[in-house]
Every structure is written in structure tokens, then in C-alpha cells.
Design a protein around this motif. Structure first.
Motif, PDB file in Angstrom:
ATOM      1  N   GLY A 149       6.504  -2.496   3.533  1.00  0.00           N
ATOM      2  CA  GLY A 149       5.332  -2.729   4.384  1.00  0.00           C
ATOM      3  C   GLY A 149       4.438  -3.443   3.571  1.00  0.00           C
ATOM      4  O   GLY A 149       4.231  -3.204   2.567  1.00  0.00           O
ATOM      5  N   ILE A 151       0.509  -5.147   3.286  1.00  0.00           N
ATOM      6  CA  ILE A 151      -0.907  -4.527   3.281  1.00  0.00           C
ATOM      7  C   ILE A 151      -1.720  -5.644   2.813  1.00  0.00           C
ATOM      8  O   ILE A 151      -1.966  -5.686   1.780  1.00  0.00           O
ATOM      9  N   LEU A 198       2.022   2.029   9.441  1.00  0.00           N
ATOM     10  CA  LEU A 198       2.887   0.981   8.006  1.00  0.00           C
ATOM     11  C   LEU A 198       3.083   2.061   6.661  1.00  0.00           C
ATOM     12  O   LEU A 198       4.285   2.421   6.098  1.00  0.00           O
ATOM     13  N   ILE A 199       1.926   2.776   6.336  1.00  0.00           N
ATOM     14  CA  ILE A 199       2.249   3.901   4.813  1.00  0.00           C
ATOM     15  C   ILE A 199       3.177   4.817   5.402  1.00  0.00           C
ATOM     16  O   ILE A 199       4.057   5.134   4.275  1.00  0.00           O
ATOM     17  N   ALA A 202       7.130   2.893   5.653  1.00  0.00           N
ATOM     18  CA  ALA A 202       7.534   1.931   4.702  1.00  0.00           C
ATOM     19  C   ALA A 202       8.480   2.584   3.723  1.00  0.00           C
ATOM     20  O   ALA A 202       8.166   3.578   2.998  1.00  0.00           O
ATOM     21  N   VAL A 205       5.265   0.163  -0.145  1.00  0.00           N
ATOM     22  CA  VAL A 205       4.365  -0.335   0.408  1.00  0.00           C
ATOM     23  C   VAL A 205       4.161  -2.018  -0.760  1.00  0.00           C
ATOM     24  O   VAL A 205       4.134  -0.577  -2.168  1.00  0.00           O
ATOM     25  N   THR A 206       3.174  -2.407  -0.508  1.00  0.00           N
ATOM     26  CA  THR A 206       2.829  -3.745  -1.444  1.00  0.00           C
ATOM     27  C   THR A 206       1.444  -4.147  -0.889  1.00  0.00           C
ATOM     28  O   THR A 206       1.517  -4.729   0.542  1.00  0.00           O
ATOM     29  N   LEU A 207       0.479  -4.030  -1.669  1.00  0.00           N
ATOM     30  CA  LEU A 207      -0.741  -4.677  -1.762  1.00  0.00           C
ATOM     31  C   LEU A 207      -0.726  -6.117  -1.642  1.00  0.00           C
ATOM     32  O   LEU A 207      -1.069  -6.375  -3.050  1.00  0.00           O
ATOM     33  N   ARG A 223      -3.738   9.201   0.806  1.00  0.00           N
ATOM     34  CA  ARG A 223      -3.041   8.315   1.274  1.00  0.00           C
ATOM     35  C   ARG A 223      -1.643   8.201   0.532  1.00  0.00           C
ATOM     36  O   ARG A 223      -0.218   7.591   1.434  1.00  0.00           O
ATOM     37  N   MET A 227       2.401   8.604   2.425  1.00  0.00           N
ATOM     38  CA  MET A 227       3.640   7.726   2.534  1.00  0.00           C
ATOM     39  C   MET A 227       5.212   8.576   2.255  1.00  0.00           C
ATOM     40  O   MET A 227       5.307  10.004   2.093  1.00  0.00           O
ATOM     41  N   LEU A 233       5.607   2.166  -4.631  1.00  0.00           N
ATOM     42  CA  LEU A 233       4.655   1.737  -4.104  1.00  0.00           C
ATOM     43  C   LEU A 233       4.176  -0.032  -5.542  1.00  0.00           C
ATOM     44  O   LEU A 233       4.605   0.604  -6.341  1.00  0.00           O
TER      45      LEU A 233
END
Length: 311
Positions: A149, A151, A198-199, A202, A205-207, A223, A227, A233
Motif C-alpha cells: 500500500g 500512501i 489500504l491500511i 496492505a 505500507v509505505t509513506l 491507525r 493495520m 510500516l
């Protein structure tokens, strides 16, 4: 003939790019200037161009000191250290190195993903000392088939997506500035997702978002709790977006399967006992976008754009 401008560079830059600027203009290059506030303010007063990375805060006193500056060059892409509207009010053009370090960041994300999912690369000392933790390390996870996912779907997010597809990952993306029918999703073949979906779905998760009021505290305890159990993360965007204490708690409880954090609320990160000996945690000193090649691309891009603006 072009009038020689005075260029002040406050943080490290490829010295060949510095030389390119110095061939045409008067350059003060001091990578340590960022740490000498009084001298920085003094030198800034006569600067026509100021070139910075992420540590130089172009706001308040420093911005006020820029009496004749025409251009601020940013050796990177994030602009949270620059008062952009304040610069615009003074007629100062702000130039970021958009896209120049995307590959470096994307490789960091993919490497962290594979390392944290597999979990097999922490046994060197044990094996070298005669231990054989084969059973304990035999439950690592493959990257192929997992859901990534993303973001923030700008140039970096899109580069990550291309690499992840090459590994056989399913990729979904959310970007607050884009709608589900935005052309970029059709062009890249990436599925748009709501943030909450998405949260929850996934595996990783990559920001890749800027630090603004809507992203500050984005990944808080609630949040992170939303997950998937065992998810990973990765934050290479900015500090203040992820609650590090919540990350540490979730890692120790086993809810998070791993985390890679490259950016922090305060840099350098003060000593933090809660983060020491935390399982499946990778910390790095804001270097995901800084490689030899990326520094070269960023430096020459800014040098070229600064010279173009002065001409």
C-alpha cells in the motif's frame, strides 16, 4: 555578459556541481554553515541565491535576512523546511530537485520490504558463534504475492510501484490530492484505494507524503492498530507523520511485523530507550534519498536550474 551573482550553499553538495556554479558566479560553499546560525544569517544577507538541504530552516530570521535573494535551491524534494509563501511574498523563487532522488528512495523501500518480510538477516553473530537458529528463522515471508500500500503517489510512490510490480507484489495506492479516476492510475495500472481500505488490506505500507497539517500524526496508535497483524510500516517521508512510540509498542506486542523509519520528529534523533533493542525495527539517519548517484543527480539538477534562473 551575465552579472556574477553571489551563491551561498549551506549544506553538502556534489563538489563538481559546486564547481559548475563557481565557474560563472561567486560561491560560498560551507557544508557546516547550517550549524552556525549567526554566520548563516550574516552570509544570507548578501546572497542572491541560497542552496539548502533539509536542515536549513528558510523561515523567520533567516528568511528576513534574505535582503537580495532571488532563488532558493532545495537539494531534495520536501519543502517543509522552507516558508514557501514567505519566499514568494519576497519575490524569491523556490526550486526543488523534483524526481532526482526517487530511485534512491524507492530502492530503500523495496530493500526494507524484503528484509523485514523475510526476517532472515539478523543471525550473523549467532551463526558465527556456533548457533544454528534455523527453525526460528524458517517462517520468513516471501515478497511476491503480498499487497503493498503506497500512501502518496507522486514520482517516488510511482517508482516504488514499478519496482514492486517487478517483484510480483499487488500494489494499491492512496493520494489525498488525486481522485480514483486520475490518469496516473490508468497509466501505471495501479489500483486506487481509500486510505482506510489500504491500511486494513496492505501487508506493507509505505509513506510518501509531505508534512502538512493533514498528514501530521497520520499514523497514530489507532491507525497502526488498524493495520493487518504482521504488516510492515515504512516511513521515508517526514517525521511527525508517524508516532514512533506507537510503532515501538506495536512491534513489541507483535501486531506490527516490522518497521523501517528513516525520518524523525527531531533530527538527529535523541537517545530513546524505547527504540533500543526493539524487534524488527530498522532505523536510518534520513538517508533513503541520499546515495552517491542521487546526490549527483540532485546537485547537478539544482546547479542547472539555478544557472538557468540567473540567466
Amino acid at each position: 555578459m551575465t552579472t556574477r551573482a553571489r551563491i551561498v550553499i549551506t549544506e553538502f553538495m556534489d563538489e563538481r556541481a559546486v564547481a559548475q556554479l563557481a565557474a560563472m558566479h561567486d560561491v560560498l560553499y560551507d557544508p557546516l554553515l547550517v550549524d552556525d546560525a549567526p554566520r548563516l544569517i550574516k552570509e544570507a544577507a548578501s546572497a542572491d541565491v541560497l542552496i539548502v538541504r533539509n536542515r536549513t530552516q528558510v523561515r523567520n530570521d533567516l528568511l528576513s535576512a534574505l535582503g537580495q535573494c532571488r532563488v532558493v535551491g532545495r537539494l531534495g524534494v520536501g519543502l517543509d523546511n522552507i516558508d514557501v509563501s514567505g519566499c514568494e511574498a519576497k519575490g524569491i523563487q523556490v526550486i526543488p530537485a523534483t524526481g532526482a532522488n526517487a530511485l534512491s528512495v524507492a530502492e530503500y523501500v523495496i530493500a526494507s520490504t524484503m528484509l523485514l518480510l523475510r526476517g532472515a538477516y539478523t543471525a550473523t553473530q549467532a551463526v558465527a558463534s556456533g548457533q544454528w537458529p534455523r527453525a526460528a528463522l524458517s517462517n520468513g515471508r516471501e515478497t511476491a504475492g503480498k499487497t503493498l500500500g503506497i500512501i502518496g503517489f507522486g514520482s517516488i510512490g510511482q517508482t516504488v510501484a514499478r519496482m514492486a510490480h517487478g517483484l510480483g507484489m499487488k500494489v494499491i495506492a492512496f493520494d489525498a490530492m488525486l481522485t480514483a479516476d486520475a490518469a496516473v492510475f490508468r497509466q501505471t495500472g495501479i489500483a486506487f484505494s481509500s486510505l482506510d481500505t489500504l491500511i486494513s488490506q496492505a501487508d506493507v505500507v509505505t509513506l510518501h507524503v509531505p508534512l502538512v497539517e493533514t498528514t501530521r500524526g497520520l499514523f497514530n496508535a489507532a491507525r497502526i492498530a488498524a493495520m493487518k497483524k504482521g504488516a510492515v510500516l515504512i516511513n521515508t517521508s517526514r517525521g511527525h507523520i508517524v508516532d514512533l512510540q506507537a510503532v515501538a509498542t506495536a512491534l513489541r506486542s507483535g501486531h506490527l511485523g516490522g518497521a523501517a523509519i528513516d525520518v524523525f520528529d527531531t533530527e538527529p534523533l535523541p537517545a530513546d530507550v524505547s527504540l533500543q533493542n526493539c524487534p524488527n525495527l530498522l532505523l536510518s539517519p534520513h538517508i533513503s534519498g541520499v546515495t552517491f548517484e542521487a546526490n549527483e543527480r540532485v546537485s547537478f539538477m539544482i546547479a542547472d536550474k539555478v544557472l538557468e534562473s540567473l540567466n
